[in-house]
Design a protein around this motif. Structure first.
Motif, mmCIF file in Angstrom:
data_model
loop_
_atom_site.group_PDB
_atom_site.id
_atom_site.type_symbol
_atom_site.label_atom_id
_atom_site.label_comp_id
_atom_site.label_asym_id
_atom_site.label_seq_id
_atom_site.Cartn_x
_atom_site.Cartn_y
_atom_site.Cartn_z
ATOM 1 N N ILE A 152 19.643 19.898 23.338
ATOM 2 C CA ILE A 152 20.602 20.552 22.444
ATOM 3 C C ILE A 152 20.054 21.874 21.901
ATOM 4 O O ILE A 152 20.767 22.641 21.285
ATOM 5 C CB ILE A 152 21.026 19.635 21.292
ATOM 6 C CG1 ILE A 152 19.833 19.229 20.422
ATOM 7 C CG2 ILE A 152 21.747 18.405 21.785
ATOM 8 C CD1 ILE A 152 20.219 18.560 19.140
ATOM 9 N N PHE A 153 18.796 22.181 22.174
ATOM 10 C CA PHE A 153 18.205 23.424 21.672
ATOM 11 C C PHE A 153 17.375 24.054 22.761
ATOM 12 O O PHE A 153 16.459 23.442 23.307
ATOM 13 C CB PHE A 153 17.333 23.126 20.441
ATOM 14 C CG PHE A 153 16.731 24.354 19.815
ATOM 15 C CD1 PHE A 153 17.531 25.299 19.194
ATOM 16 C CD2 PHE A 153 15.358 24.575 19.859
ATOM 17 C CE1 PHE A 153 16.973 26.429 18.615
ATOM 18 C CE2 PHE A 153 14.803 25.699 19.280
ATOM 19 C CZ PHE A 153 15.618 26.636 18.646
ATOM 20 N N ASP A 154 17.694 25.301 23.080
ATOM 21 C CA ASP A 154 16.967 25.976 24.150
ATOM 22 C C ASP A 154 15.944 26.979 23.610
ATOM 23 O O ASP A 154 15.458 27.849 24.328
ATOM 24 C CB ASP A 154 17.935 26.660 25.120
ATOM 25 C CG ASP A 154 18.731 27.770 24.475
ATOM 26 O OD1 ASP A 154 18.448 28.125 23.293
ATOM 27 O OD2 ASP A 154 19.646 28.312 25.119
ATOM 28 N N ASN A 156 16.633 29.282 21.245
ATOM 29 C CA ASN A 156 17.394 30.264 20.475
ATOM 30 C C ASN A 156 18.729 29.716 19.999
ATOM 31 O O ASN A 156 19.243 30.185 18.997
ATOM 32 C CB ASN A 156 17.666 31.515 21.308
ATOM 33 C CG ASN A 156 16.395 32.316 21.540
ATOM 34 O OD1 ASN A 156 15.541 32.406 20.670
ATOM 35 N ND2 ASN A 156 16.274 32.881 22.719
ATOM 36 N N MET A 157 19.291 28.776 20.735
ATOM 37 C CA MET A 157 20.652 28.299 20.452
ATOM 38 C C MET A 157 20.662 26.779 20.322
ATOM 39 O O MET A 157 19.965 26.074 21.031
ATOM 40 C CB MET A 157 21.597 28.680 21.582
ATOM 41 C CG MET A 157 21.715 30.182 21.797
ATOM 42 S SD MET A 157 22.503 31.020 20.463
ATOM 43 C CE MET A 157 24.174 30.669 20.803
ATOM 44 N N ILE A 158 21.558 26.299 19.424
ATOM 45 C CA ILE A 158 21.834 24.865 19.309
ATOM 46 C C ILE A 158 23.158 24.633 20.010
ATOM 47 O O ILE A 158 24.144 25.322 19.740
ATOM 48 C CB ILE A 158 21.924 24.420 17.829
ATOM 49 C CG1 ILE A 158 20.594 24.652 17.101
ATOM 50 C CG2 ILE A 158 22.347 22.966 17.732
ATOM 51 C CD1 ILE A 158 20.631 24.376 15.626
ATOM 52 N N LYS A 159 23.169 23.634 20.943
ATOM 53 C CA LYS A 159 24.393 23.314 21.674
ATOM 54 C C LYS A 159 25.078 22.176 20.966
ATOM 55 O O LYS A 159 24.488 21.114 20.772
ATOM 56 C CB LYS A 159 24.062 22.913 23.092
ATOM 57 C CG LYS A 159 23.405 23.989 23.889
ATOM 58 C CD LYS A 159 22.999 23.476 25.240
ATOM 59 C CE LYS A 159 22.041 24.430 25.897
ATOM 60 N NZ LYS A 159 21.420 23.889 27.066
ATOM 61 N N GLY A 163 30.621 21.975 22.934
ATOM 62 C CA GLY A 163 30.274 23.085 23.797
ATOM 63 C C GLY A 163 29.978 24.368 23.063
ATOM 64 O O GLY A 163 29.543 25.356 23.656
ATOM 65 N N ALA A 164 30.211 24.428 21.767
ATOM 66 C CA ALA A 164 29.929 25.636 21.001
ATOM 67 C C ALA A 164 28.424 25.772 20.808
ATOM 68 O O ALA A 164 27.679 24.792 20.925
ATOM 69 C CB ALA A 164 30.637 25.571 19.663
ATOM 70 N N LYS A 165 27.979 26.990 20.545
ATOM 71 C CA LYS A 165 26.560 27.253 20.348
ATOM 72 C C LYS A 165 26.354 27.942 18.982
ATOM 73 O O LYS A 165 27.149 28.760 18.552
ATOM 74 C CB LYS A 165 26.025 28.146 21.455
ATOM 75 C CG LYS A 165 26.073 27.521 22.838
ATOM 76 C CD LYS A 165 25.512 28.474 23.848
ATOM 77 C CE LYS A 165 25.553 27.907 25.235
ATOM 78 N NZ LYS A 165 25.020 28.822 26.234
ATOM 79 N N GLY A 167 23.335 30.006 16.818
ATOM 80 C CA GLY A 167 22.035 30.634 16.923
ATOM 81 C C GLY A 167 22.149 32.081 17.296
ATOM 82 O O GLY A 167 23.192 32.688 17.194
ATOM 83 N N GLU A 169 21.693 34.946 20.295
ATOM 84 C CA GLU A 169 21.596 35.129 21.747
ATOM 85 C C GLU A 169 20.878 36.393 22.037
ATOM 86 O O GLU A 169 20.925 37.370 21.381
ATOM 87 C CB GLU A 169 22.982 35.181 22.375
ATOM 88 C CG GLU A 169 23.582 33.795 22.383
ATOM 89 C CD GLU A 169 24.761 33.755 23.325
ATOM 90 O OE1 GLU A 169 24.582 33.923 24.528
ATOM 91 O OE2 GLU A 169 25.862 33.545 22.801
#
Length: 169
Positions: A152-154, A156-159, A163-165, A167, A169
């Protein structure tokens, strides 16, 4: 009737000798050689008043008060007084009183060692002020320390599940 100058009566002793000559004598029932006639009493009273100024002071009849005289020269300088005791002042308590009351200072010390206590009223609540300008945006939150799951976290972003993110980009 025009006022007349006082005329002294003739005064005699018990042997009919003249003690004090005067303008009138002792040859009537009103004025006797025994000095006991009506005029004798009046004359004796007038003589007393004449000699004693009407008040027993010997100054004559007092007239009206006169104008003040000129001011006199100043007197000599007096000796210097003794030095007084030096005084001290200290601040005691300072309290906040209810709004609308009067400020108050009391001395709880002495005249030479004052301790002043102050009571100062609280001010009335003021009106609400205008909203201030919005400040600049703060830095992006670093959520990496809170989210460890990579699904769920890459970094930089929380998924989110929809489907929304969230954080940067």
């Amino acid at each position: 009737m025009k006022p007349q100058t006082f005329q002294h009566p003739e005064i005699r002793d018990e042997n009919d000798n003249i003690i004090q000559p005067g303008a009138f004598g002792k040859n009537t029932p009103f004025c006797t050689k025994n000095n006991d006639g009506i005029l004798d009493y009046i004359a004796n009273d007038l003589e007393y008043l004449y000699k004693n100024g009407g008040s027993g002071g010997g100054q004559g009849i007092q007239g009206p008060k006169g104008d003040p005289g000129p001011r006199g020269e100043p007197g000599q300088k007096g000796a210097d007084g003794k030095d007084g005791t030096a005084a001290t002042i200290k601040i005691g308590t300072v309290t906040t009183a209810a709004p609308g009351t009067n400020a108050k200072v009391t001395n709880t010390g002495t005249a030479n060692a004052a301790v002043f206590n102050f009571s100062i009223p609280k001010g009335e609540k003021g009106e609400k002020g205008n909203t201030g300008i919005q400040g600049p945006p703060g830095p992006a939150a670093d959520l990496s320390q809170y989210v460890k799951r990579t699904d769920i976290f890459d970094g930089n972003m929380i998924k989110l599940p929809n489907g929304a993110k969230i954080g940067v980009e």
